[in-house]
Structure formats: structure tokens, C-alpha cells
Motif scaffolding. Sequence first.
Motif, PDB file in Angstrom:
ATOM      1  N   VAL A   4     115.444 -10.596  23.222  1.00  0.00           N
ATOM      2  CA  VAL A   4     115.855  -9.245  23.000  1.00  0.00           C
ATOM      3  C   VAL A   4     114.830  -8.099  22.522  1.00  0.00           C
ATOM      4  CG1 VAL A   4     117.442  -7.941  21.251  1.00  0.00           C
ATOM      5  CG2 VAL A   4     118.127 -10.374  21.981  1.00  0.00           C
ATOM      6  N   THR A   5     114.662  -7.204  22.911  1.00  0.00           N
ATOM      7  CA  THR A   5     113.573  -6.153  22.816  1.00  0.00           C
ATOM      8  C   THR A   5     114.061  -4.704  22.551  1.00  0.00           C
ATOM      9  OG1 THR A   5     112.114  -7.561  24.192  1.00  0.00           O
ATOM     10  CG2 THR A   5     111.273  -5.257  23.707  1.00  0.00           C
ATOM     11  N   GLU A   6     113.943  -4.356  21.306  1.00  0.00           N
ATOM     12  CA  GLU A   6     114.121  -3.001  20.936  1.00  0.00           C
ATOM     13  C   GLU A   6     113.111  -1.953  21.251  1.00  0.00           C
ATOM     14  OE1 GLU A   6     115.789  -5.550  17.330  1.00  0.00           O
ATOM     15  OE2 GLU A   6     113.806  -5.209  18.377  1.00  0.00           O
ATOM     16  N   ALA A  24     117.959  -7.287  26.659  1.00  0.00           N
ATOM     17  CA  ALA A  24     118.735  -8.621  26.357  1.00  0.00           C
ATOM     18  C   ALA A  24     118.697  -9.343  27.692  1.00  0.00           C
ATOM     19  CB  ALA A  24     120.001  -8.559  25.684  1.00  0.00           C
ATOM     20  N   SER A  25     117.966 -10.232  27.863  1.00  0.00           N
ATOM     21  CA  SER A  25     117.945 -11.328  29.148  1.00  0.00           C
ATOM     22  C   SER A  25     119.104 -11.821  29.073  1.00  0.00           C
ATOM     23  CB  SER A  25     116.756 -11.912  29.148  1.00  0.00           C
ATOM     24  OG  SER A  25     116.693 -12.871  28.049  1.00  0.00           O
ATOM     25  N   SER A  74     120.597  -4.319  31.784  1.00  0.00           N
ATOM     26  CA  SER A  74     120.767  -5.307  30.924  1.00  0.00           C
ATOM     27  C   SER A  74     120.292  -4.594  29.524  1.00  0.00           C
ATOM     28  CB  SER A  74     119.673  -6.706  31.026  1.00  0.00           C
ATOM     29  OG  SER A  74     120.139  -7.308  32.205  1.00  0.00           O
ATOM     30  N   THR A  75     120.571  -3.513  29.409  1.00  0.00           N
ATOM     31  CA  THR A  75     119.950  -2.651  28.399  1.00  0.00           C
ATOM     32  C   THR A  75     121.419  -1.985  27.527  1.00  0.00           C
ATOM     33  OG1 THR A  75     118.174  -2.027  29.431  1.00  0.00           O
ATOM     34  CG2 THR A  75     118.658  -0.669  27.779  1.00  0.00           C
ATOM     35  N   THR A  76     121.151  -2.132  26.284  1.00  0.00           N
ATOM     36  CA  THR A  76     122.385  -1.316  25.345  1.00  0.00           C
ATOM     37  C   THR A  76     121.598  -0.202  24.735  1.00  0.00           C
ATOM     38  OG1 THR A  76     123.199  -3.512  24.920  1.00  0.00           O
ATOM     39  CG2 THR A  76     123.668  -1.626  23.302  1.00  0.00           C
ATOM     40  N   TYR A  77     122.080   0.972  24.598  1.00  0.00           N
ATOM     41  CA  TYR A  77     121.610   2.212  23.929  1.00  0.00           C
ATOM     42  C   TYR A  77     122.287   2.506  22.766  1.00  0.00           C
ATOM     43  CZ  TYR A  77     119.853   2.657  28.573  1.00  0.00           C
ATOM     44  OH  TYR A  77     119.226   2.441  29.779  1.00  0.00           O
ATOM     45  N   LEU A  78     121.767   3.147  21.870  1.00  0.00           N
ATOM     46  CA  LEU A  78     122.186   3.675  20.807  1.00  0.00           C
ATOM     47  C   LEU A  78     121.634   5.229  20.403  1.00  0.00           C
ATOM     48  CD1 LEU A  78     123.965   3.031  18.331  1.00  0.00           C
ATOM     49  CD2 LEU A  78     121.902   2.728  16.743  1.00  0.00           C
ATOM     50  N   GLN A  79     122.360   6.095  20.789  1.00  0.00           N
ATOM     51  CA  GLN A  79     122.284   7.362  20.747  1.00  0.00           C
ATOM     52  C   GLN A  79     122.696   7.834  19.507  1.00  0.00           C
ATOM     53  OE1 GLN A  79     120.911   9.487  23.102  1.00  0.00           O
ATOM     54  NE2 GLN A  79     120.916  10.981  21.387  1.00  0.00           N
ATOM     55  N   TYR A  92     117.704  -3.067  14.173  1.00  0.00           N
ATOM     56  CA  TYR A  92     117.609  -4.134  14.693  1.00  0.00           C
ATOM     57  C   TYR A  92     118.847  -4.679  15.864  1.00  0.00           C
ATOM     58  CZ  TYR A  92     114.644  -5.768  10.922  1.00  0.00           C
ATOM     59  OH  TYR A  92     113.319  -5.790  10.209  1.00  0.00           O
ATOM     60  N   CYS A  93     118.325  -5.152  17.069  1.00  0.00           N
ATOM     61  CA  CYS A  93     119.388  -5.442  17.978  1.00  0.00           C
ATOM     62  C   CYS A  93     119.910  -6.970  18.154  1.00  0.00           C
ATOM     63  CB  CYS A  93     118.996  -5.106  19.444  1.00  0.00           C
ATOM     64  SG  CYS A  93     120.094  -5.261  20.695  1.00  0.00           S
TER      65      CYS A  93
END
Length: 115
Positions: A4-6, A24-25, A74-79, A92-93
Motif C-alpha cells: 500500500v502506497t499513498e 494497493a497491489s 489499482s488506485t483509490t483516490y480521496l478528493q 493513511y490508506c
Amino acid sequence: QVQVTESGGGSVQPGESLRLSCVASGVIYATSWFRQAPGKEREFVATINWRVDATQYADSVKGRFAISRDDAKSTTYLQMNNLKPEDTAVYYCRAVALSSLQMYWGQGTQVTVAS
């Protein structure tokens, strides 16, 4: 093992926007954002279920933050819009693996909102 990398944190003025990214892989069940301000406990911000695309938000960010995902990346975004000084924290993710429901955390990214 899920990695997991933010990214995307930074310093902005009140009322401005930022978009955080979480890669996130692996095959993911759900991804969530948490934050921790200095001297405070880590708190829930938002979550998205990758199977049914359901989302949930903390009351403090409803109407200002939006969580989304891009399966291909494989990416989550927080706008984060209309940021306030009280949004200042390390964000933190957390990813939940589909196969094991084990949780994996990223290293965090700093968001600072100040005039």
C-alpha cells in the motif's frame, strides 16, 4: 502480501483542494482512508468497497471529501475539497485483501491546511 502506497499530500490554504492517491497491489475487498492529527488518535475518514462500489464517510468530511477507485490502476483516490485547518493530519490508506480479509497500511502522507 498487499503493498500500500499513498501520495498526494501537501500544504494548502483553507478552502483549497487536494487529491490523495493510494495504490494497493493484489485483489482488494475494500480500501479506507484514516487520518491522525498530532496528539490525537487515528480516525476514520472514508471507505469504499471494491466489490459493490459502496462508500461511507465520517460526518466531519461529508459533502467535502469524495472517495473513488480506478480498478485498472489499482488506485483509490480521496478528493478533498474546501479543506479546513482541522483537516491537518497524516492521512493513511488501509487496504483489505479479498482472499484473507487481512488489513495492510501505507506509510502515510502529510496534509497541512493553514493560512
